[in-house]
Scaffold this motif. Structure first.
Motif, mmCIF file in Angstrom:
data_model
loop_
_atom_site.group_PDB
_atom_site.id
_atom_site.type_symbol
_atom_site.label_atom_id
_atom_site.label_comp_id
_atom_site.label_asym_id
_atom_site.label_seq_id
_atom_site.Cartn_x
_atom_site.Cartn_y
_atom_site.Cartn_z
ATOM 1 N N SER A 255 0.820 -1.205 0.000
ATOM 2 C CA SER A 255 0.000 0.000 0.000
ATOM 3 C C SER A 255 0.856 1.258 0.000
ATOM 4 C CB SER A 255 -0.937 -0.004 1.214
ATOM 5 O OG SER A 255 -0.196 0.069 2.416
ATOM 6 N N CYS A 256 1.972 1.215 0.725
ATOM 7 C CA CYS A 256 2.866 2.377 0.756
ATOM 8 C C CYS A 256 3.515 2.592 -0.602
ATOM 9 C CB CYS A 256 3.938 2.185 1.828
ATOM 10 S SG CYS A 256 3.308 2.204 3.523
ATOM 11 N N ASN A 257 3.949 1.516 -1.249
ATOM 12 C CA ASN A 257 4.538 1.621 -2.574
ATOM 13 C C ASN A 257 3.530 2.135 -3.589
ATOM 14 O OD1 ASN A 257 4.888 -0.132 -5.361
ATOM 15 N ND2 ASN A 257 6.818 0.730 -4.631
ATOM 16 N N GLY A 258 2.254 1.782 -3.400
ATOM 17 C CA GLY A 258 1.206 2.201 -4.322
ATOM 18 C C GLY A 258 0.967 3.692 -4.345
ATOM 19 N N THR A 259 1.579 4.426 -3.406
ATOM 20 C CA THR A 259 1.430 5.886 -3.428
ATOM 21 C C THR A 259 2.123 6.513 -4.630
ATOM 22 O OG1 THR A 259 3.368 6.128 -1.966
ATOM 23 C CG2 THR A 259 1.202 6.064 -0.928
ATOM 24 N N PHE A 260 2.836 5.698 -5.445
ATOM 25 C CA PHE A 260 3.415 6.274 -6.660
ATOM 26 C C PHE A 260 2.322 6.731 -7.618
ATOM 27 C CE2 PHE A 260 3.069 1.928 -8.441
ATOM 28 C CZ PHE A 260 2.681 2.177 -9.746
ATOM 29 N N SER A 261 1.074 6.330 -7.373
ATOM 30 C CA SER A 261 -0.028 6.864 -8.174
ATOM 31 C C SER A 261 -0.143 8.376 -8.006
ATOM 32 C CB SER A 261 -1.352 6.198 -7.788
ATOM 33 O OG SER A 261 -1.694 6.494 -6.457
ATOM 34 N N PHE A 262 0.341 8.876 -6.874
ATOM 35 C CA PHE A 262 0.411 10.319 -6.659
ATOM 36 C C PHE A 262 1.789 10.869 -7.030
ATOM 37 C CE2 PHE A 262 1.948 13.695 -3.845
ATOM 38 C CZ PHE A 262 1.096 14.728 -4.201
ATOM 39 N N TRP A 263 2.863 10.173 -6.566
ATOM 40 C CA TRP A 263 4.211 10.688 -6.771
ATOM 41 C C TRP A 263 4.603 10.721 -8.247
ATOM 42 C CZ3 TRP A 263 5.921 13.508 -3.188
ATOM 43 C CH2 TRP A 263 5.734 13.191 -1.840
ATOM 44 N N GLY A 264 4.082 9.787 -9.062
ATOM 45 C CA GLY A 264 4.418 9.778 -10.481
ATOM 46 C C GLY A 264 4.027 11.064 -11.189
ATOM 47 N N PRO A 265 2.740 11.415 -11.206
ATOM 48 C CA PRO A 265 2.341 12.686 -11.839
ATOM 49 C C PRO A 265 2.992 13.903 -11.190
ATOM 50 C CG PRO A 265 0.434 11.271 -11.474
ATOM 51 C CD PRO A 265 1.573 10.624 -10.766
ATOM 52 N N PHE A 266 3.158 13.848 -9.854
ATOM 53 C CA PHE A 266 3.746 14.993 -9.166
ATOM 54 C C PHE A 266 5.200 15.215 -9.585
ATOM 55 C CE2 PHE A 266 6.120 16.840 -5.607
ATOM 56 C CZ PHE A 266 5.405 18.012 -5.408
ATOM 57 N N CYS A 267 5.992 14.134 -9.629
ATOM 58 C CA CYS A 267 7.402 14.257 -10.007
ATOM 59 C C CYS A 267 7.544 14.658 -11.472
ATOM 60 C CB CYS A 267 8.136 12.946 -9.745
ATOM 61 S SG CYS A 267 8.361 12.565 -7.986
ATOM 62 N N CYS A 268 6.669 14.153 -12.340
ATOM 63 C CA CYS A 268 6.701 14.561 -13.750
ATOM 64 C C CYS A 268 6.402 16.044 -13.888
ATOM 65 C CB CYS A 268 5.707 13.736 -14.562
ATOM 66 S SG CYS A 268 6.239 12.046 -14.904
ATOM 67 N N TRP A 269 5.402 16.486 -13.167
ATOM 68 C CA TRP A 269 5.056 17.916 -13.190
ATOM 69 C C TRP A 269 6.208 18.754 -12.648
ATOM 70 C CZ3 TRP A 269 3.887 20.799 -8.540
ATOM 71 C CH2 TRP A 269 3.490 22.122 -8.793
ATOM 72 N N LEU A 270 6.846 18.258 -11.569
ATOM 73 C CA LEU A 270 7.931 19.007 -10.924
ATOM 74 C C LEU A 270 9.172 19.061 -11.812
ATOM 75 C CD1 LEU A 270 8.435 20.375 -8.122
ATOM 76 C CD2 LEU A 270 9.562 18.252 -7.444
ATOM 77 N N VAL A 271 9.597 17.905 -12.331
ATOM 78 C CA VAL A 271 10.839 17.830 -13.104
ATOM 79 C C VAL A 271 10.640 18.332 -14.531
ATOM 80 C CG1 VAL A 271 12.589 16.269 -14.042
ATOM 81 C CG2 VAL A 271 11.764 15.942 -11.707
#
Length: 362
Positions: free
Chosen positions: A302-318
């Motif tokens: 479940s903790c690893n599944g938080t990449f559903s948020f971190w993926g779009p966020f990191c793409c937007w950031l970088v």
């Protein structure tokens, strides 16, 4: 005397419980870090595929490549390059930590071969599907691919007869509902070209990673996590290079496959970002495996599944903020769906009543 002995026993139990709680808490933080690393892996890999020779391949004239080659062959090359860089990091770290011998020994064991089988699906199939999805639909497919825990739970029910109760089914329904929220923009007539195809490939990646999670759960429970991730990344990188790329090369028309691979691996403008993506991918899987061993597979998943948020966020950031690239702004519905997806993943993995009981026991 007996009272003193009883007090010492009680103190020992309390100390043990505190150590266990601290160990589990540390495992949760490590598992959460895996999701963050996966976000940066996505961002840097996509950035690499927008530099150097990749500009010519995806440019206006397409460098003489066929539509099939642009969609599938280049996607496979991008995945292979990232996985190969990740494998290089894994082998290097194994050498530094004196575990390279364990890597070769584990390859001959049943758990090692199980890791190889899981990597063959999670590498050539899922990684390439993920890259193609990113190129077609952008970071919106990241929450789609985060369906892998839900799919893994379904597969585990049929293959390993693991529990799939009403709470877990509710979590799965929440996850698929979030995916539908993300897919809504692709169903309209004004959807960007290729978005629906990209979302389909994101779902294919989720299926492959769900399979890998089921299969590799057995392997990682019996071998060292650092050795396991080395087996996984080396298998994934090699299988992409010697199986998938030649296959797509034979099917596609236009362009020499060997020349394309050589150009990608020797391109100075993009290789740095692929190296960063490979390091982030190593961290994503490494922290996932280690976090699972410390806090349990359900909570780690479940903790690893938080990449559903971190993926779009990191793409937007970088990509969007740091490099000023257009098209990486996240629609409000995708942000909302990513949060809903995280809620669904936690619902699959955890019973909220258990958390309340833990607090009451403390």
């Amino acid at each position: 005397m007996f009272e003193a002995s009883g007090s010492q026993s009680l103190a020992a139990i309390e100390a043990k419980n505190k150590l266990s709680a601290d160990f589990k808490r540390k495992g949760i933080l490590i598992a959460l870090l895996s999701g963050l690393c996966y976000g940066f892996y996505t961002a840097f890999m996509t950035l690499g595929m927008s530099k150097g020779v990749w500009i010519d391949w995806y440019g206006a004239n397409k460098a003489g490549l066929s539509a099939f080659a642009i969609t599938y062959l280049l996607g496979a090359i991008g995945a292979a390059l990232t996985d190969s860089c990740s494998a290089g990091w894994a082998v290097l770290i194994s050498i530094v930590r004196g575990k390279l011998g364990d890597f070769f020994r584990c390859l001959k064991t049943k758990p090692g071969m199980v890791m190889v089988v899981g990597a063959l699906v999670g590498g050539p199939i899922s990684s390439t599907a993920y890259v193609i999805g990113l190129q077609k639909a952008g970071s919106i497919i990241v929450p789609i691919s985060a369906l892998c825990p839900a799919i893994g739970a379904i597969l585990a029910r049929f293959w390993f007869k693991q529990e799939l109760n009403a709470r877990m089914m509710l979590g799965i329904a929440i996850c698929f509902g979030a995916s539908f929220m993300i897919a809504i923009p692709s169903l309209g007539g004004d959807a960007p070209e290729g978005m629906f195809l990209g979302i389909c490939f994101g779902f294919l990646a989720a299926v492959g990673w769900g399979f890998e999670g089921c299969v590799c759960g057995y392997g990682t429970s019996m071998i060292d996590s650092e050795v396991g991730i080395t087996i996984r990344q080396v298998t994934s990188g090699l299988s992409n290079l010697i199986i998938l790329i030649p296959l797509f090369g034979m099917i596609s028309k236009g362009g020499n496959t060997v020349e394309l691979v050589t150009a990608a691996f020797t391109d100075g403008s993009s290789i740095f970002f692929f190296a960063l993506a490979g390091l982030a991918a190593y961290g994503a899987f490494m922290f996932w495996y280690k976090g699972n061993s410390m806090c349990g597979a359900a909570l780690g998943m479940s903790c690893n599944g938080t990449f559903s948020f971190w993926g779009p966020f990191c793409c937007w950031l970088v990509l969007g903020i740091a490099f000023g690239m257009d098209g990486w702004a996240i629609p409000p519905i995708a942000w909302a769906a990513a949060i809903v997806m995280v809620i669904g993943i936690f619902t699959i993995a955890l019973n909220p009543l258990d958390l309340l009981k833990s607090k009451e026991e403390k």
